[in-house]
Write a protein that holds these residues in place. Structure first.
Motif, PDB file in Angstrom:
ATOM      1  N   PRO A  22      -0.069  12.353  33.860  1.00 28.96           N
ATOM      2  CA  PRO A  22       1.394  12.367  33.995  1.00 28.96           C
ATOM      3  C   PRO A  22       1.893  13.629  34.706  1.00 28.96           C
ATOM      4  N   PHE A  23       3.018  13.506  35.366  1.00 24.86           N
ATOM      5  CA  PHE A  23       3.610  14.601  36.146  1.00 24.86           C
ATOM      6  C   PHE A  23       3.751  15.872  35.335  1.00 24.86           C
ATOM      7  N   PHE A  24       4.187  15.758  34.083  1.00 24.02           N
ATOM      8  CA  PHE A  24       4.401  16.915  33.219  1.00 24.02           C
ATOM      9  C   PHE A  24       3.178  17.827  33.192  1.00 24.02           C
ATOM     10  N   TYR A  25       1.994  17.245  33.111  1.00 23.54           N
ATOM     11  CA  TYR A  25       0.767  18.036  32.995  1.00 23.54           C
ATOM     12  C   TYR A  25       0.267  18.551  34.337  1.00 23.54           C
ATOM     13  N   TRP A  26       0.229  17.682  35.354  1.00 20.00           N
ATOM     14  CA  TRP A  26      -0.324  18.166  36.619  1.00 20.00           C
ATOM     15  C   TRP A  26       0.600  19.145  37.319  1.00 20.00           C
ATOM     16  N   TYR A  27       1.905  19.050  37.060  1.00 22.84           N
ATOM     17  CA  TYR A  27       2.843  20.025  37.627  1.00 22.84           C
ATOM     18  C   TYR A  27       2.562  21.415  37.060  1.00 22.84           C
ATOM     19  N   GLN A  28       2.327  21.473  35.765  1.00 19.49           N
ATOM     20  CA  GLN A  28       2.024  22.771  35.149  1.00 19.49           C
ATOM     21  C   GLN A  28       0.694  23.328  35.632  1.00 19.49           C
ATOM     22  N   MET A  29      -0.305  22.481  35.794  1.00 17.43           N
ATOM     23  CA  MET A  29      -1.604  22.936  36.296  1.00 17.43           C
ATOM     24  C   MET A  29      -1.505  23.383  37.753  1.00 17.43           C
ATOM     25  N   LEU A  30      -0.665  22.726  38.524  1.00 20.47           N
ATOM     26  CA  LEU A  30      -0.434  23.150  39.903  1.00 20.47           C
ATOM     27  C   LEU A  30       0.161  24.555  39.933  1.00 20.47           C
ATOM     28  N   TRP A  31       1.063  24.835  39.002  1.00 24.10           N
ATOM     29  CA  TRP A  31       1.672  26.165  38.961  1.00 24.10           C
ATOM     30  C   TRP A  31       0.690  27.250  38.537  1.00 24.10           C
ATOM     31  N   VAL A  32      -0.379  26.897  37.860  1.00 23.68           N
ATOM     32  CA  VAL A  32      -1.421  27.889  37.558  1.00 23.68           C
ATOM     33  C   VAL A  32      -2.016  28.396  38.865  1.00 23.68           C
ATOM     34  N   LEU A  33      -2.324  27.468  39.771  1.00 20.09           N
ATOM     35  CA  LEU A  33      -2.887  27.852  41.073  1.00 20.09           C
ATOM     36  C   LEU A  33      -1.850  28.571  41.935  1.00 20.09           C
ATOM     37  N   LEU A  34      -0.627  28.051  41.948  1.00 19.06           N
ATOM     38  CA  LEU A  34       0.433  28.694  42.738  1.00 19.06           C
ATOM     39  C   LEU A  34       0.737  30.099  42.228  1.00 19.06           C
ATOM     40  N   SER A  35       0.740  30.277  40.920  1.00 16.63           N
ATOM     41  CA  SER A  35       1.008  31.597  40.341  1.00 16.63           C
ATOM     42  C   SER A  35      -0.070  32.601  40.741  1.00 16.63           C
ATOM     43  N   THR A  36      -1.308  32.136  40.767  1.00 17.62           N
ATOM     44  CA  THR A  36      -2.403  33.005  41.192  1.00 17.62           C
ATOM     45  C   THR A  36      -2.206  33.440  42.642  1.00 17.62           C
ATOM     46  N   ALA A  37      -1.887  32.485  43.500  1.00 18.40           N
ATOM     47  CA  ALA A  37      -1.680  32.807  44.919  1.00 18.40           C
ATOM     48  C   ALA A  37      -0.482  33.735  45.114  1.00 18.40           C
ATOM     49  N   LEU A  38       0.605  33.484  44.394  1.00 19.28           N
ATOM     50  CA  LEU A  38       1.795  34.323  44.520  1.00 19.28           C
ATOM     51  C   LEU A  38       1.549  35.737  43.991  1.00 19.28           C
ATOM     52  N   THR A  39       0.792  35.854  42.907  1.00 24.18           N
ATOM     53  CA  THR A  39       0.476  37.173  42.361  1.00 24.18           C
ATOM     54  C   THR A  39      -0.419  37.954  43.322  1.00 24.18           C
ATOM     55  N   MET A  40      -1.391  37.275  43.926  1.00 22.86           N
ATOM     56  CA  MET A  40      -2.246  37.942  44.911  1.00 22.86           C
ATOM     57  C   MET A  40      -1.431  38.384  46.129  1.00 22.86           C
ATOM     58  N   THR A  41      -0.517  37.545  46.562  1.00 23.70           N
ATOM     59  CA  THR A  41       0.349  37.897  47.691  1.00 23.70           C
ATOM     60  C   THR A  41       1.214  39.099  47.349  1.00 23.70           C
TER      61      THR A  41
END
Length: 91
Positions: free
Chosen positions: A48-67
């Motif tokens: 469901p969207f609720f779960y994969w959206y949050q998991m997507l933000w784990v990856l996005l947060s990592t990329a944004l923090t590295m940036t």
């Protein structure tokens, strides 16, 4: 003389620092705005969207923090180079 040194050591708002702040704040805003993702559709590979959206933000947060870190280091090196080229006049 002490007034001048206090002014140079004060925090300066630059476009790079604003970009850093946005990189660090974006994941918090995205996760705290639950109404935007509190739904089940669209489903992605059965998840469901609720779960994969949050998991997507784990990856996005990592990329944004590295940036943000890389921008911070570049800004810090540039400021150090500017003060050393200045002859240490701001110290």
């Amino acid at each position: 003389m002490s007034d001048a040194s206090e002014v140079t050591k004060a925090a300066v708002v630059t476009p790079v620092r604003v970009a850093i702040a946005l990189c660090l704040i974006a994941p918090f805003v995205a996760m705290l705005w639950v109404g935007s993702y509190a739904k089940t559709d669209p489903v992605f590979i059965g998840i469901p969207f609720f779960y994969w959206y949050q998991m997507l933000w784990v990856l996005l947060s990592t990329a944004l923090t590295m940036t943000a870190y890389q921008l911070w280091e570049r800004d810090r090196r540039a400021r150090r180079a500017a003060t050393s080229a200045d002859g240490g006049a701001s110290e």
